[in-house]
Design an enzyme around this catalytic site. Structure first.
Site, PDB file in Angstrom:
ATOM      1  N   CYS A 222       3.557  -6.672   3.869  1.00 49.28           N
ATOM      2  CA  CYS A 222       2.534  -7.220   4.765  1.00 49.28           C
ATOM      3  C   CYS A 222       2.929  -8.560   5.367  1.00 49.28           C
ATOM      4  O   CYS A 222       2.822  -8.777   6.582  1.00 49.28           O
ATOM      5  CB  CYS A 222       1.188  -7.313   4.050  1.00 49.28           C
ATOM      6  SG  CYS A 222       1.142  -8.476   2.657  1.00 49.28           S
ATOM      7  N   HIS A 283      -2.785 -10.057   0.689  1.00 48.92           N
ATOM      8  CA  HIS A 283      -2.523  -9.219   1.862  1.00 48.92           C
ATOM      9  C   HIS A 283      -2.804 -10.013   3.130  1.00 48.92           C
ATOM     10  O   HIS A 283      -3.627 -10.928   3.142  1.00 48.92           O
ATOM     11  CB  HIS A 283      -3.407  -7.967   1.820  1.00 48.92           C
ATOM     12  CG  HIS A 283      -3.013  -6.912   2.815  1.00 48.92           C
ATOM     13  ND1 HIS A 283      -1.768  -6.336   2.855  1.00 48.92           N
ATOM     14  CD2 HIS A 283      -3.724  -6.340   3.841  1.00 48.92           C
ATOM     15  CE1 HIS A 283      -1.716  -5.444   3.833  1.00 48.92           C
ATOM     16  NE2 HIS A 283      -2.888  -5.437   4.447  1.00 48.92           N
ATOM     17  N   HIS A 295      -1.481  -4.046  10.410  1.00 46.33           N
ATOM     18  CA  HIS A 295      -0.906  -4.555   9.166  1.00 46.33           C
ATOM     19  C   HIS A 295       0.049  -3.527   8.572  1.00 46.33           C
ATOM     20  O   HIS A 295       0.046  -2.348   8.947  1.00 46.33           O
ATOM     21  CB  HIS A 295      -2.017  -4.904   8.167  1.00 46.33           C
ATOM     22  CG  HIS A 295      -2.893  -3.748   7.765  1.00 46.33           C
ATOM     23  ND1 HIS A 295      -3.333  -3.549   6.486  1.00 46.33           N
ATOM     24  CD2 HIS A 295      -3.426  -2.707   8.485  1.00 46.33           C
ATOM     25  CE1 HIS A 295      -4.104  -2.477   6.413  1.00 46.33           C
ATOM     26  NE2 HIS A 295      -4.166  -1.949   7.624  1.00 46.33           N
TER      27      HIS A 295
END
Length: 346
Positions: A222, A283, A295
């Protein structure tokens, strides 16, 4: 780390910072007249003057420990300058421009500072295609010298018939299609640091699979995704989401997204509670507008934080923490222009 053994303070650990080392020695000395210094100051003295290097493979893999079975923690891209901290067998412990440290086997051309300076002063091209190849001759029918990924940098020696004649850090020569790369001077002039440009670059990675520790188009985690998107706009961000969250301007922490703009970074994790007093940021994604974000999770794709949207991501919606803005904040802590970074401007 400092521990007390009777009347002696024992200092253990490793550091790459001489000021930090000197401050620790000073503090320990003020606490006790008896001190044992077991701190390793890196780079290792045995390396001599050869403490710099350049990544010469399209992607160099960094691991937590000097063995192939160890966790993949990050990657370095072709042309990236690195600092060599120590060697163990065929492994080198290196530090990348974002100050991340890991072990790598091969992939690094070791240099002295003067050799690095000479290398950095040479004209270069940067690969702009997500995937490409360099070839043995300026002809598409010839065999490749290597694969290439977006963000790779190579010394440019000349041009011929729609190709750049390039030189690798380890001395290999090859040809790269002009449609796959651009001279770095022209690239910097062409950068348009806007939300629309950030989002359009992010779209180019759609479908790239998730890879823990990945920061290249061969596989992205990420924060490797957000870092790479911004790198292609001339910006170095910290490696991890837990570090990126401390950068930029706070835009939102309520989840209404009224002031959030395309290109902003959305952070997710768990908030601090009485039972768990430390927040965990695990994240990050890029806002693209209309409560949607892109993402790297399983693969790079788009989700929404709107329950009425068919792309609604309930899991991440329930762990949303805050939004930070990078655009307009270059030069503030953690957000660097590439060629202002100390590794690139030696």
């Amino acid at each position: 780390m400092a521990t007390q053994r009777k009347d002696t303070i024992v200092l253990k650990g490793e550091t790459t910072s001489m000021p930090a080392y000197e401050e620790l020695i000073l503090q320990a000395g003020s606490m006790s007249d008896h001190m044992k210094d077991s701190i390793r100051l890196l780079p290792d003295k045995e390396l001599g003057d050869t403490i710099w290097g350049i990544i010469y493979n399209s992607v160099g893999t960094l691991r937590a420990e000097p063995r192939y079975g160890s966790e993949l923690v990050s990657q370095g891209l072709l042309g990236m300058p690195v600092k060599i901290l120590e060697k163990r067998g065929g492994w080198c412990r290196i530090q990348t421009p974002d100050k991340y440290i890991g072990w790598i086997n091969g992939s690094v051309k070791a240099m002295t500072l003067s050799e690095l300076q000479q290398y950095l002063q040479q004209p270069k091209v940067i690969v702009t295609s997500v995937f490409a190849h360099s070839l043995q001759r300026p002809d598409s029918d010839f065999f490749p010298v290597s694969d290439l990924v977006v963000g790779n940098m190579l010394v440019v020696k000349g041009e011929k018939e729609g190709f750049y004649h390039v030189v690798y850090p380890d001395g290999r020569e090859a040809y790269v299609r002009k449609s796959d790369a651009i001279e770095t001077t022209d690239w910097l002039k062409s950068i348009d640091l806007t939300g629309e440009s950030i989002v359009n670059t992010a779209y180019r990675f759609m479908g790239v699979p998730y890879l823990w520790g990945g920061t290249s188009s061969k596989g992205l985690d990420c924060s490797g995704f957000t870092r790479t998107v911004y790198f292609m706009h001339g910006i170095i961000l910290p490696r991890d989401a837990s570090q990126q969250v401390h950068c930029g301007k706070l835009i939102d922490s309520s989840g209404d997204f009224n002031n959030t703009l395309p290109g902003d970074l959305l952070f997710f994790g768990s908030k601090a509670t009485d039972d768990s007093p430390k927040e965990r940021v695990v994240h990050v994604g890029i806002y693209i507008g209309n409560n949607r974000f892109i993402h790297a999770s399983d693969y790079v794709h788009i989700n929404s934080l709107d329950p009425a949207d068919t792309l609604y991501d309930e899991f991440n919606a329930n762990r949303y923490l805050r939004t930070k803005r990078i655009i307009g904040e270059v030069g503030t802590p953690g957000i660097e222009d590439i060629f202002e970074n100390e590794f690139y401007k030696q």
